[in-house]
Design a protein around this motif. Structure first.
Motif, short mmCIF file in Angstrom:
data_model
loop_
_atom_site.label_atom_id
_atom_site.label_comp_id
_atom_site.label_asym_id
_atom_site.label_seq_id
_atom_site.Cartn_x
_atom_site.Cartn_y
_atom_site.Cartn_z
N LEU A 37 -16.23 -8.27 -27.33
CA LEU A 37 -16.78 -9.53 -26.86
C LEU A 37 -18.01 -9.19 -26.02
N CYS A 38 -19.16 -9.65 -26.47
CA CYS A 38 -20.44 -9.26 -25.86
C CYS A 38 -20.84 -10.27 -24.79
N LEU A 39 -20.46 -10.02 -23.55
CA LEU A 39 -20.68 -10.96 -22.46
C LEU A 39 -22.16 -11.13 -22.15
N TYR A 40 -22.91 -10.05 -22.27
CA TYR A 40 -24.36 -10.11 -22.03
C TYR A 40 -25.00 -11.08 -23.02
N ALA A 41 -24.58 -11.01 -24.28
CA ALA A 41 -25.12 -11.92 -25.30
C ALA A 41 -24.63 -13.34 -25.09
N MET A 42 -23.38 -13.51 -24.63
CA MET A 42 -22.85 -14.85 -24.37
C MET A 42 -23.65 -15.56 -23.28
N GLY A 43 -24.10 -14.81 -22.29
CA GLY A 43 -24.90 -15.39 -21.22
C GLY A 43 -26.29 -15.80 -21.67
N ARG A 44 -26.68 -15.36 -22.86
CA ARG A 44 -27.99 -15.68 -23.43
C ARG A 44 -27.85 -16.49 -24.72
N SER A 45 -26.79 -17.26 -24.79
CA SER A 45 -26.52 -18.09 -25.97
C SER A 45 -27.04 -19.51 -25.76
N GLU A 46 -27.96 -19.93 -26.62
CA GLU A 46 -28.49 -21.29 -26.53
C GLU A 46 -27.40 -22.32 -26.81
#
Length: 491
Positions: free
Chosen positions: A389-398
């Motif tokens: 689960l990529c939390l860094y990417a989730m925080g940058r999800s439109e």
């Protein structure tokens, strides 16, 4: 004739191999990167390792939030990566029983020992129930932490920062925060302060071991186990560098535990229930029949990683963001003047949430499937498949945060009534989600808000011009080059 036959055979083998690679590529839905023969997707990842968090984020965005990573042949490093909140909800809550840490996780994190962080099933349930009864139901540790932090601010943080201001010197704020949180963690868990935060910034061997341990564990995720074993046998590699400082801290923990047991056995009759005992003393007193020295050591190591590394990370990125967003800083200062009680500081809480959204202290959560499953995204999961689960990417999800997802905007967390908006944990997963939700979430926010208030109300933080800001390659998202700042006293 022989040479011609050999050439034909070689050509046929090459065609077969390329066809095999193409077939294998098609077997995986939504590959994240270009796959190379034998090496899988490792080359493009290693080539961009310096920006791997952003690279993975961009790859996931291209694939709609979920994709497959194919590792080198015979390394068992294939995995699924996702930033899809529905997949996160499925894995962490709806089908929680089918996803655990798994044996491979415990090998990677063997420095932690057998703890709540690494265990599954019944062992995990027993430890969580025991720790929940001690640290969540009781507010005693919350009060003890507040007392320790206030004392530490007055005796160490303010004198150190005043010294820096008088000399007009640049200082690594990340190092200051790391030393502060280490001292607080030692005081809260062990009942002793190593005083690593001092004007002369002393070298504390066991404090240094943490950052190396975190980098080492990240390294274990991207290097095949066989290569790691070969490096250890040859006496090279990052694991060799960590042995000495880690053993020093391990020895420090074990000696402290043994000493405390001896003290408690002599004074048990005079010790009172309502005394401000540290966590180690309480664990020994409450769980004397159930908690042996190894468990105490393992829980101690996990507590220090969780309490020191994650809070240091969150506050470092927070201070950088606030220093580069003057309007946010002004609103925080206004709130601090109006509201002394940290629990009621809504805007500061929102700013911390926003910093953790953009720069989650733990950028990836790893899980392994026990049985066959199908994710909401339509991706098939086989038994023993690893999912990140990529939390860094989730925080940058439109999809989750809107078109302004890259903005540092605390207001997105505040309702029209002035309350903190509840974001489902499977969308904001920095404190985990479902049954494994972090037991120390509330106490962590209290510590961060107390430290932020103490620094911002007395000092202004100026980031040194042209200071490079990028995340380190570690399981904890610290700044690679620290946070060099110039501190000035507020008028």
């Amino acid at each position: 004739m022989f040479q011609f036959s050999s050439a034909v055979a070689a050509f046929a083998a090459l065609v077969f191999f390329l066809c095999y690679c193409q077939w294998r590529r098609r077997c995986y839905k939504d590959p994240l990167f270009t796959e190379w023969p034998v090496l899988g997707m490792t080359p493009p990842l290693v080539y961009n390792l310096w920006r791997c968090h952003d690279q993975i984020t961009e790859a996931l965005q291209r694939q709609g939030g979920t994709g497959n990573f194919i590792g080198p042949r015979f390394t068992q490093m294939d995995s699924i990566m996702t930033c899809d909140p529905m997949n996160a909800h499925h894995i962490m809550s709806k089908n929680f029983a089918n996803y655990g840490k798994g044996p491979a996780f415990r090998k990677i994190f063997d420095l932690f020992g057998d703890t709540l962080f690494t265990s599954d099933s019944d062992a995990w349930k027993r430890q969580r129930t025991f720790l929940h009864s001690l640290f969540v139901k009781s507010k005693r540790f919350e009060k003890l932490q507040e007392k320790i932090i206030l004392r530490k601010v007055d005796s160490c943080l303010v004198p150190v920062l005043d010294h820096v201001v008088r000399h007009g010197a640049d200082v690594d704020l990340q190092d200051v925060l790391s030393r502060f949180t280490f001292d607080v963690s030692c005081s809260l868990f062990l009942g002793s302060d190593p005083k690593s935060l001092a004007i002369d910034f002393p070298e504390i061997e066991c404090e240094t071991a943490f950052n190396k341990a975190e980098e080492f564990i990240f390294y274990r995720h991207i290097v095949p186990r066989r290569i790691e074993k070969l490096q250890r046998w040859l006496g090279i590699g990052l694991d060799k560098k960590i042995d000495e400082p880690f053993e020093a801290f391990d020895r420090f923990l074990r000696e402290t535990i043994a000493s405390r047991r001896a003290e408690i056995s002599q004074e048990i009759e005079t010790m009172k229930e309502n005394d401000d005992y540290d966590m180690l003393t309480t664990l020994i007193m409450k769980g004397e029949e159930h908690v042996d020295d190894k468990q105490l050591r393992d829980n101690g190591f996990t507590f220090f990683i969780a309490g020191k590394g994650t809070i240091t990370s969150a506050l470092t990125w927070f201070f950088w963001l606030v220093a580069t967003h003057p309007s946010v800083e002004a609103k925080i200062l206004h709130e601090i003047k109006e509201e002394n009680e940290v629990k009621n500081q809504v805007y500061l809480h929102a700013a911390l949430c926003e910093a953790v959204r953009l720069y989650p202290p733990i950028p990836y959560v790893r899980r392994q499937a026990f049985k066959h499953d199908m994710l909401p995204s339509g991706h098939e999961v086989a038994p023993r498949n690893v999912i990140f689960l990529c939390l860094y990417a989730m925080g940058r999800s439109e999809e989750i945060w809107g078109k302004d997802f890259l903005e540092f905007k605390p207001e997105r967390w505040i309702s029209e009534r002035g309350d903190i908006i509840h974001i489902p944990s499977y969308k904001f997963i920095s404190f985990n989600a479902g049954p494994r939700t972090c037991l120390g979430k509330d106490i962590s926010f209290i510590q961060m808000k107390m430290m932020a208030t103490a620094i911002l109300s007395n000092y202004q933080v100026h980031v040194v011009e042209d200071h490079p800001v990028s995340p380190t390659l570690s399981i904890v998202l610290l700044m690679k080059y620290g946070l060099k700042v110039r501190i000035t006293k507020r008028g």
